[in-house]
Design an enzyme around this catalytic site. Structure first.
Site, PDB file in Angstrom:
ATOM      1  N   TYR A  29      83.461  55.524  49.050  1.00 42.17           N
ATOM      2  CA  TYR A  29      84.035  55.152  47.741  1.00 42.17           C
ATOM      3  C   TYR A  29      85.031  56.214  47.323  1.00 42.17           C
ATOM      4  CZ  TYR A  29      84.278  54.194  42.714  1.00 42.17           C
ATOM      5  OH  TYR A  29      84.710  53.921  41.435  1.00 42.17           O
ATOM      6  N   ASP A  48      88.570  63.262  50.988  1.00 44.12           N
ATOM      7  CA  ASP A  48      88.081  63.123  49.611  1.00 44.12           C
ATOM      8  C   ASP A  48      86.860  64.024  49.439  1.00 44.12           C
ATOM      9  OD1 ASP A  48      86.847  62.379  47.251  1.00 44.12           O
ATOM     10  OD2 ASP A  48      87.013  60.218  47.610  1.00 44.12           O
ATOM     11  N   LYS A  77      85.638  66.737  39.441  1.00 44.11           N
ATOM     12  CA  LYS A  77      84.349  67.097  38.870  1.00 44.11           C
ATOM     13  C   LYS A  77      84.098  68.597  38.746  1.00 44.11           C
ATOM     14  CE  LYS A  77      82.404  62.718  40.400  1.00 44.11           C
ATOM     15  NZ  LYS A  77      81.231  61.980  40.842  1.00 44.11           N
TER      16      LYS A  77
END
Length: 429
Positions: free
Chosen positions: A144, A238, A266
């Site tokens: 994802y 990623d 994050k």
């Protein structure tokens, strides 16, 4: 343990919020019941509106690596708040945090801060296309990379949790240039290159965290990078989840591969909304104002996020908790396997650094297809038993658990007891 106030807020929230939540996984759809509403957190603990306190293994899906409200991070944020919230102009802390990030990632000369991991990835893909002059991108089933149209196919946790094959509202044209490969299967990548001559690059999570923790096998990443170089295509890694989780820097270095473009999020903002993408100079020269690839954002490099990120990464480098993370993850793995065996429950456990999770299957999990052999009903029973015994987990079989350096010996004992109760409950199904 009761959740009456959370249930009340859930019903109230249904009026003006979609499903009473702002992100689908929070809805607890795959585990049943109503979502929890959180009031506060400190250190390794999180507390809901009913006053229930849990050992937190969600950690806002990764960034709270030092635990919640670490005193040094809190102090830096308080100081920054006194100077203002956002300026729409540059600040010195953007330069300071950029140096910390670039120094941590070999091959990253420049970085651009954005507002989320999704934004970092969509920008990284645009950059790969700008640099190569090619259009197509290969992604792996189960990985994802945010909710952008072009990658919202075979996308792991959120969609898998909700049993959705894709997403309504994504036009066919948006995914025309997205090709799907099988994680840990280089031949599935090569097959696309044999069919297409306009592939700009391949994007993947170095350690998948959105189909549960799935680890690259048999030098998969090294061989992938070598193959892409032979084809003039870029490797886009990623590390929104894995960044700073396995070492101070990225998982790619531990795995012996260097990304052409790295996407982060994050933790780089200490828990505030933030993302980043970076690469070597020749690639980053394509980004405006230096080059013709346009990307912008009023809140990019937000001063509060920059202060939180500098404080978090400075303290993280000082603590260097990675050996401890490995030890704790191994302890939890042993707990999971021993208690599952004790109660006659079949599981597979995958872990890497400070990421871990069990799959309720007897299949070795190396890709999304194998992850989907998990019994999600068993996970739901296990999830609620863990919750009732004071351990806060992601409400999905297909999400990684995360460790923080704030975990105590008492927390670990509590996790062990909860796992025993959880496996006992699954065995009684």
């Amino acid at each position: 343990m009761e959740f009456k106030k959370s249930q009340k807020l859930y019903k109230k929230g249904l009026k003006h919020l979609v499903g009473a939540v702002n992100s689908p996984v929070r809805a607890f759809s795959s585990v049943g019941g109503n979502p929890l509403f959180i009031k506060k957190a400190k250190g390794s603990k999180i507390t809901d509106v009913d006053g229930n306190t849990f050992v937190d293994l969600v950690l806002s899906y990764e960034p709270m690596i030092l635990g919640h409200r670490h005193k040094k991070v809190q102090k830096a944020i308080d100081k920054a708040l006194k100077n203002g919230y956002t300026f729409g102009a540059s600040t010195e802390n953007e330069i300071k945090l950029a140096k910390i990030v670039c120094d941590a990632f070999p091959g990253m000369d420049k970085v651009r801060f954005v507002n989320s991991g999704t934004e970092a990835v969509l920008s990284g893909i645009r950059l790969a296309r700008a640099f190569t002059g090619k259009d197509k991108i290969i992604k792996f089933a189960g990985c994802y990379h945010g909710h952008q149209d072009a990658l919202l196919v075979a996308a792991g946790s959120g969609l898998a949790t909700l049993s959705l094959p894709g997403s309504k509202g994504v036009p066919e044209g948006a995914v025309r240039n997205t090709l799907i490969a099988k994680y840990n299967d280089l031949e599935s990548v090569k097959a696309h290159f044999e069919e297409h001559d306009d592939i700009a690059g391949v994007i993947l999570e170095p350690i998948a965290g959105n189909m549960g923790v799935v680890i690259p096998q048999n030098d998969f990443l090294k061989e992938l990078k070598t193959y892409l170089e032979s084809k003039g295509a870029l490797l886009i890694v990623d590390e929104v989840m894995t960044g700073f989780r396995s070492k101070f820097g990225g998982a790619q270095e531990l795995l012996g591969v260097e990304a052409d473009i790295t996407c982060l999020g994050k933790v780089v903002g200490g828990g505030f909304p933030v993302g980043a993408y970076g690469a070597r100079n020749e690639i980053m020269q394509e980004v405006a104002p230096l080059g013709g690839m346009y990307q912008a954002g009023t809140l990019s490099g937000n001063p509060i996020a920059m202060a939180g990120g500098i404080a978090t990464l400075t303290e993280l480098k000082k603590q260097n908790p990675y050996e401890k993370f490995n030890e704790i993850a191994q302890i939890i793995e042993v707990f999971l396997l021993e208690k599952a065996k004790k109660h006659g429950v079949e599981i597979t456990v995958n872990r890497f650094g400070s990421m871990i999770n069990p799959f309720f299957t007897n299949v070795t999990v190396t890709n999304f297809e194998e992850a989907q052999t998990s019994d999600t009903k068993k996970f739901a029973t296990f999830f609620w038993e863990m919750m009732h015994n004071g351990v806060f987990l992601p409400p999905s079989q297909f999400e990684a658990w995360f460790l923080s350096s704030a975990l105590t010996e008492k927390d670990i004992q509590k996790i062990a007891k909860a796992i025993d109760k959880g496996m006992e409950a699954v065995a009684k199904m």
